[in-house]
Write a protein that holds these residues in place. Structure first.
Motif, PDB file in Angstrom:
ATOM      1  N   GLY A 296      83.468 -45.888  53.727  1.00 31.60           N
ATOM      2  CA  GLY A 296      82.923 -47.237  53.666  1.00 31.60           C
ATOM      3  C   GLY A 296      83.502 -48.041  52.513  1.00 31.60           C
ATOM      4  O   GLY A 296      83.702 -49.256  52.630  1.00 31.60           O
ATOM      5  N   ARG A 297      83.756 -47.398  51.358  1.00 30.10           N
ATOM      6  CA  ARG A 297      84.349 -48.119  50.222  1.00 30.10           C
ATOM      7  C   ARG A 297      85.726 -48.675  50.577  1.00 30.10           C
ATOM      8  O   ARG A 297      86.081 -49.791  50.207  1.00 30.10           O
ATOM      9  N   VAL A 298      86.534 -47.864  51.324  1.00 26.74           N
ATOM     10  CA  VAL A 298      87.880 -48.316  51.694  1.00 26.74           C
ATOM     11  C   VAL A 298      87.796 -49.505  52.635  1.00 26.74           C
ATOM     12  O   VAL A 298      88.492 -50.516  52.474  1.00 26.74           O
ATOM     13  N   LEU A 299      86.910 -49.428  53.634  1.00 25.83           N
ATOM     14  CA  LEU A 299      86.789 -50.534  54.587  1.00 25.83           C
ATOM     15  C   LEU A 299      86.226 -51.781  53.916  1.00 25.83           C
ATOM     16  O   LEU A 299      86.659 -52.907  54.197  1.00 25.83           O
ATOM     17  N   LEU A 300      85.261 -51.599  52.992  1.00 22.72           N
ATOM     18  CA  LEU A 300      84.681 -52.743  52.306  1.00 22.72           C
ATOM     19  C   LEU A 300      85.693 -53.440  51.403  1.00 22.72           C
ATOM     20  O   LEU A 300      85.738 -54.673  51.329  1.00 22.72           O
ATOM     21  N   SER A 301      86.553 -52.674  50.736  1.00 25.85           N
ATOM     22  CA  SER A 301      87.586 -53.270  49.864  1.00 25.85           C
ATOM     23  C   SER A 301      88.586 -54.085  50.679  1.00 25.85           C
ATOM     24  O   SER A 301      88.986 -55.189  50.273  1.00 25.85           O
ATOM     25  N   LYS A 302      88.969 -53.558  51.851  1.00 31.67           N
ATOM     26  CA  LYS A 302      89.923 -54.298  52.683  1.00 31.67           C
ATOM     27  C   LYS A 302      89.302 -55.571  53.237  1.00 31.67           C
ATOM     28  O   LYS A 302      89.951 -56.630  53.278  1.00 31.67           O
ATOM     29  N   ALA A 303      88.035 -55.521  53.650  1.00 35.58           N
ATOM     30  CA  ALA A 303      87.378 -56.702  54.204  1.00 35.58           C
ATOM     31  C   ALA A 303      87.190 -57.775  53.127  1.00 35.58           C
ATOM     32  O   ALA A 303      87.352 -58.980  53.390  1.00 35.58           O
ATOM     33  N   ARG A 304      86.845 -57.345  51.947  1.00 33.24           N
ATOM     34  CA  ARG A 304      86.669 -58.295  50.838  1.00 33.24           C
ATOM     35  C   ARG A 304      87.992 -58.952  50.467  1.00 33.24           C
ATOM     36  O   ARG A 304      88.063 -60.167  50.210  1.00 33.24           O
TER      37      ARG A 304
ATOM     38  N   LEU B 280      79.203 -48.444  54.873  1.00 35.42           N
ATOM     39  CA  LEU B 280      79.164 -47.830  53.556  1.00 35.42           C
ATOM     40  C   LEU B 280      77.906 -46.974  53.396  1.00 35.42           C
ATOM     41  O   LEU B 280      77.923 -45.952  52.684  1.00 35.42           O
ATOM     42  N   LYS B 281      76.835 -47.339  54.060  1.00 36.42           N
ATOM     43  CA  LYS B 281      75.614 -46.570  53.961  1.00 36.42           C
ATOM     44  C   LYS B 281      75.726 -45.210  54.662  1.00 36.42           C
ATOM     45  O   LYS B 281      75.069 -44.251  54.278  1.00 36.42           O
ATOM     46  N   GLN B 282      76.582 -45.115  55.676  1.00 39.13           N
ATOM     47  CA  GLN B 282      76.758 -43.882  56.420  1.00 39.13           C
ATOM     48  C   GLN B 282      77.804 -42.978  55.764  1.00 39.13           C
ATOM     49  O   GLN B 282      77.595 -41.768  55.641  1.00 39.13           O
ATOM     50  N   ASP B 283      78.913 -43.536  55.407  1.00 39.32           N
ATOM     51  CA  ASP B 283      80.011 -42.761  54.807  1.00 39.32           C
ATOM     52  C   ASP B 283      80.509 -43.541  53.592  1.00 39.32           C
ATOM     53  O   ASP B 283      81.239 -44.535  53.729  1.00 39.32           O
ATOM     54  N   LYS B 284      80.084 -43.099  52.423  1.00 40.95           N
ATOM     55  CA  LYS B 284      80.422 -43.856  51.214  1.00 40.95           C
ATOM     56  C   LYS B 284      81.922 -43.874  50.937  1.00 40.95           C
ATOM     57  O   LYS B 284      82.477 -44.912  50.554  1.00 40.95           O
TER      58      LYS B 284
END
Length: 492
Positions: free
Chosen positions: A253-261, A246-250
């Motif tokens: 990164g938001r999409v990947l963070l939502s799926k992981a959560r 998320l720090k590199q590509d917001k």
């Protein structure tokens, strides 16, 4: 010479003995003859005897024969009984058996309009005559009876003094509300809607277990066990990598963070664990799992160090804040019960009385053995006093009826074919009338037909009046064929 003198003495002695014995026999013979001469007596008045056939001077009944040896004991028993019997009772027993003068006031009946007079034999009620006389069968005097017309109520007159002697009481017919109710027994059971099951969604091993036995109380949010699962470790690593990306590509990164959560949440990881992972970024190898609700453990299938996998039921937690009461209702009481009707529950052993509730659900099927229907009642468990398996008293109330005519159930005369009540027409006249009864509950009966509001019904002593009314009603039916019946009796 001596021999002649001896013979003369014997002859003189014989003559003297006859002189003394014959008068004695003459005195005894009339007494014995007197004992055997009364061969006839009255069946209704045994003290009336006669040596010849005839009629009783008291009731007119034909005298019948009797055995001499049985006459004296009966007479002695009668005299002994009369000696110890009160004068009032002797007067009652001296009346003919069918005379109702001690109960029914003839003057009242005679004043009742539309009545005719008939004469009936007390011993043979089928003998009816229009004029006084004697019964052709037994010879008794025919009793005078007032008979109403067929289209009129049979009215029986009772004097005020006799009403007090019989203890007669009356009740005024009024309109009131009436509701059915049934008392039954119910069993306390778990509220199935408050039973919680704890399952795992990942494979792994139990590292820490805080629940050790069935029946243990737990609170919502309390730690149950810790699980080591490689699958959960990989899901946490994916989540931390998404945070770094998320720090590199917001946007990406938001999409990947939502799926992981979302993956962690679907695996059953608590929100607090996820927040801890976000703050520290350190992987948690022993993932804690908490109680989803308060209650007690009713089922426990795991122990420390066990391997578990998805589909296994680890715990069953039951909340007793509310319970179900299952009551049985018999088949004849099912038609007037509906959901939402008022219910009262009492548990005397727990000190709980008259807990108000409603019918929550009526099960559609019947018990094949008892033919009973199950009714479910939901109760709030006060201080957890109601425990599953407890027997309680249940009172179910049906739909109430408003403004219906009611009479006390003790006023009803139930014959199997019809129901009757005795109505007080005036101070000294009473009539037995048929009524149509509806609902019966709470000591009252709904009157559908036969009575009006403000009528007075007899609630004590009505059976004697109904019997007298039945006798007069029978005379009504016989009055049309009285002459024919009387003719047949003469032929008999």
């Amino acid at each position: 010479m001596k021999h002649s003198l001896y013979v003369a003495l014997l002859v003189a002695a014989s003559l003297l003995s006859y002189a003394f014995v014959l008068p004695a026999y003459a005195a005894i013979e009339p007494a014995e003859h007197q004992q055997h001469q009364h061969h006839y007596y009255c069946p209704m008045h045994p003290e009336v005897t006669s040596a010849t056939p005839g009629s009783c001077p008291k009731c007119g009944m034909f005298l019948i024969t009797k055995e001499p040896d049985t006459a004296e004991p009966e007479t002695e028993h009668k005299q002994h009984t009369d000696a110890h019997m009160p004068p009032a009772a002797q007067k009652i027993f001296e009346q003919p058996i069918a005379s109702l003068e001690s109960v029914v006031d003839p003057s009242v009946n005679s004043k009742t309009p539309l009545q005719t007079t008939k004469y009936i034999c007390p011993m043979h009620p089928h003998v009816v005559s229009d004029e006084p006389g004697n019964c052709p069968i037994c010879g008794m005097n025919l009793e005078k009876v007032a008979v109403a017309e067929p289209h009129q109520d049979v009215v029986v007159g009772v004097s005020g003094g006799m009403q007090q002697a019989l203890g007669m009481r009356s009740h005024v017919v009024t309109k009131s509300s009436l509701s059915r109710q049934v008392n039954t027994i119910g069993t306390v059971q778990y509220n199935e809607n408050s039973i919680g099951h704890v399952h795992t969604r990942a494979t792994g091993w139990i590292e820490t277990l805080t629940v050790h036995n069935v029946g243990q109380q737990v609170k919502k949010g309390q730690l149950l066990y810790e699980l080591y699962s490689p699958e959960l470790v990989n899901a946490q690593d994916d989540y931390t990598q998404a945070l770094d990306y998320l720090k590199q590509d917001k946007q990406r990164g938001r999409v990947l963070l939502s799926k992981a959560r979302k993956r962690l949440a679907l695996l059953g990881v608590d929100e607090e664990v996820i927040h801890r992972l976000e703050k520290t970024g350190e992987t948690i190898y022993r993932v804690p799992f908490y109680a989803p609700q308060s209650g007690f453990i009713s089922e426990l299938t795991i122990r420390h160090g066990m391997y578990i996998q998805p589909g296994d039921t680890l715990f069953e937690i039951v909340n007793l804040d509310s319970v179900w009461v299952i009551a049985d209702v018999f088949e004849n009481e099912q038609s007037w019960l509906t959901e939402g009707r008022k219910v009262s529950v009492s548990a005397a052993a727990q000190g709980l009385f008259d807990i108000d509730s409603n019918i929550d659900y009526i099960y559609p099927e019947l018990d094949p053995v008892t033919r009973a229907m199950r009714v479910r009642i939901k109760l709030n468990n006060m201080q957890d006093k109601l425990r599953p398996g407890t027997l309680v008293d249940v009172t179910l109330y049906g739909q109430p009826k408003q403004d219906v005519l009611t009479v006390p159930t003790e006023a009803l005369i139930l014959t199997g074919r019809e129901n009757r009540v005795v109505v007080q027409r005036s101070d000294t006249s009473f009539a037995s009338v048929p009524v149509k009864i509806g609902m019966m509950a709470q000591g009252k009966a709904e009157v559908l037909d036969g009575l009006n509001e403000h009528d007075k019904v007899v609630v004590s002593g009505q059976f004697l009046l109904d019997s007298e009314a039945s006798i007069q009603g029978s005379l009504q039916r016989l009055s049309g064929v009285g002459k024919q019946t009387n003719t047949d009796a003469h032929q008999h």
